[in-house]
Design an enzyme around this catalytic site. Structure first.
Site, short mmCIF file in Angstrom:
data_model
loop_
_atom_site.label_atom_id
_atom_site.label_comp_id
_atom_site.label_asym_id
_atom_site.label_seq_id
_atom_site.Cartn_x
_atom_site.Cartn_y
_atom_site.Cartn_z
CG HIS A 87 -2.16 -0.73 1.02
ND1 HIS A 87 -3.04 -0.39 0.02
CD2 HIS A 87 -2.69 -1.79 1.65
CE1 HIS A 87 -4.05 -1.21 0.05
NE2 HIS A 87 -3.87 -2.09 1.02
CB CYS B 249 -2.63 -2.53 -16.70
SG CYS B 249 -3.43 -4.07 -16.21
#
Ligand code: PEP
Ligand code: MG
Length: 564
Positions: free
Chosen positions: A197, A495
């Site tokens: 994160h 991606c």
């Protein structure tokens, strides 16, 4: 790893490089826990009676809830929903009633808050699914309530008085939502890796970042350090003049990167497609202002994290149109169908009671039992494309077999749209040539491809050395997918987070990847880096990365090829 340089008396800590840039400044630590001494000093609080203790609790609960609400207003995406829900939980009447009951048993408000939160956490955990996920938020609220009661600073990321290097074990999304990029020179974590994160947020904010840096949380508060986000180092006791010189050189380079405006091409003029990853209308509008040639990944599930009911086709069409509109008449937008499940729980598309959700009914697999979910979403995407006049490509997540790809492609083409699939499961990479016989394009999701190729949970911070897209085995899968694309003359993009790493981007282009899709903030550094290298250098970078023994050796070899 820590090394000591006897010539300069500097100590060098090493971690995983995440966002490039050299900065120097004092360390400020993120506080995970409240000082036990402060809690002991507070004791039972010495309140005259239970009413006075409850007054203190109500003040703390209101302050904690207001703080969550203020932070929710400052963020634009799914994090806002999480923070608003936490504000509601801090004010929850049931939690308050449990605190009243706890006070009656003696021990003061801190003990009562702990007992009440324990009780709620047990109930949430036993409910499983989304409710179980909220136990972390409950614990965060507990820490904040107790900090208020005993008069200690709030846990989480501090707001430093001067620009500082923020050091943490690892950061949660709620920690990072309040980060002030003006005061945070760099983020350095002890745990986590390139897909943590912290790494994702640092990339979005463009803050230099090193993850998985063993020993960094032991540094003294205020210690002067030099952080190099490209080399992945934290230097303690560096010569200040030398540090100032390196920082100035880095600032100059970062200014040059930020000034890059495209169009993206290698130094010898071969065009490169740089695309944006978006999650909603506002992020698409921001992305459209960057030098991108479209959207390579619209994560539709992120629009529905806080929804308990499936939105109607009409409502979905409005949401998708807001993302398509900024690109209408200019560039294509790749819309990914719902990737619900595992790390992205969606209430209306949940598959409960799975032993192992990452390997369970998630992504495209959800439509096996619930084909209407997919049909309605595809209808809404087609409607949004028609209304905006934008070119929508549609891809499915978590595709494992050619049969799945063919079935999905038929549904998409029935609606007049271009069909592709994500390569996230190693089987899809191994069969890329056959996948390309039934779809129009492939998009490699390196976050999940790495997790499944290395059998290492992408959320497990202790496995960051495995969940690294520089792992040679992952690069082999990417390379074979790119080769299949070149043979079929069909687009194969990346991606996942790997596309946002300027160093790795050179190797990916060298492997024959036709587009790179990333957080909008990452586009300029990647574009500028690619503009400095020729196709031949990209190919040499690809060879160097593919033949390296491990991720750190791969990074070093590519840096050498690029002359960094
Ligand atoms: C990926 O897995 O790399 C990807 C792009 O999808 P997500 O991160 O949303 O799972
Ligand atoms: Mg994925």
């Amino acid at each position: 790893m820590t090394t000591f340089d006897s010539a300069t008396s500097a100590t060098l800590l090493r971690g995983t490089p995440v966002v490039p840039g050299v900065v120097a400044g004092p360390v400020v630590h993120v506080r995970d826990e409240i000082s036990p001494e402060a809690i002991e000093r507070f004791g039972d609080g010495g309140f005259a009676d239970a009413d006075a203790a409850m007054e203190a609790y109500d003040g703390a609960a209101a302050a904690v809830a207001d703080d969550f609400t203020a932070r929710a207003a400052a963020v634009s995406d799914g994090a806002a929903a999480v923070l608003t829900a936490s504000a509601g939980l801090a004010r929850d009447k049931g939690l308050r009633a449990a605190v009243v009951k706890g006070l009656g048993e003696g021990g003061g408000p801190v003990a009562a808050v702990r007992a009440a939160v324990d009780q709620f956490a047990t109930v949430f955990a036993s409910m499983g699914g989304l409710m179980a996920e909220r136990v972390t938020d409950l614990r965060d609220i507990e820490r904040r309530l107790i900090a208020h009661l005993v008069g200690e600073p709030q846990p989480g990321v501090p707001v430093p008085d001067e620009p500082s290097v923020v050091v943490a074990s690892d950061l949660a999304p709620s920690d990072t939502s309040g980060l002030d990029p003006e005061r945070v020179l760099a983020l350095v974590t002890e745990r986590g890796g390139a897909t943590s994160h912290t790494a994702i947020i640092a990339r979005q904010l463009g803050i230099p970042c090193v993850a998985g840096t063993s020993g960094v949380t032991d540094l003294d508060e205020g210690a002067f350090v030099v952080v190099d986000g490209e080399a992945g180092t934290v230097e303690v006791g560096a010569d200040p003049d030398e540090a100032a010189r390196r920082v100035a050189a880095s600032l100059e380079r970062r200014a040059a990167l930020a000034a890059w405006t495209g169009p993206a091409a290698t130094a010898d003029g071969v065009p490169v497609k740089l695309l944006a990853n978006v999650i909603d209308g506002p992020s698409a509008e921001l992305a459209a202002k960057e030098p991108v040639t479209g959207v390579g990944l619209f994560r539709t599930e992120m629009c529905f994290l806080d929804r308990t009911e499936e939105p109607s086709v009409e409502e979905q069409a409005d949401i998708y149109a807001a993302v398509l509109a900024p690109f209408a008449g200019r560039h294509h937008v790749v819309v990914r169908t719902l990737d619900a499940g595992s790390d992205k729980p969606i209430a209306f598309a949940a598959h409960e009671d799975e032993e192992n959700p990452a390997l369970g009914v998630r992504g495209l697999r959800l439509s096996i039992d619930n084909p209407g979910l997919m049909d309605r979403q595809l209808d809404a995407i087609a409607l949004a494309a028609e209304r905006t006049g934008a070119e929508a490509w549609v891809m499915a997540p978590m595709v494992a077999t050619v049969d799945e790809a063919a079935g999905f492609a038929a549904l998409v083409r029935d609606r007049g749209l271009r069909a592709g699939v994500m390569v996230e499961v190693p089987s899809a990479a191994l069969l890329a040539d056959r996948m390309l016989e039934v779809v129009d394009f492939l998009s490699i999701g390196t976050n999940d491809l790495t997790q499944y190729a290395m059998a290492a949970d992408r959320m497990a911070t202790d496995l960051a050395y495995l969940t690294d897209p520089w792992q040679p085995a992952v690069l082999q899968l990417i390379s074979m997918t790119a080769l299949a694309g070149a043979a079929a003359d069909k687009p194969v993009g990346v991606c996942g987070e790997a596309a946002a790493d300027p160093l790795l981007a050179t190797a990916l282009i060298g492997m024959g990847i036709t587009s790179l899709s990333m957080a909008a903030r990452a586009v300029r550094p990647v574009g500028a880096q690619l503009s400095e290298v020729t196709q031949d250098v990209c190919r040499a970078a690809a060879d160097a990365a593919l033949s390296a023994a491990d991720p750190m050796a791969g990074r070093a070899a590519v840096r050498e090829v690029l002359g960094h």
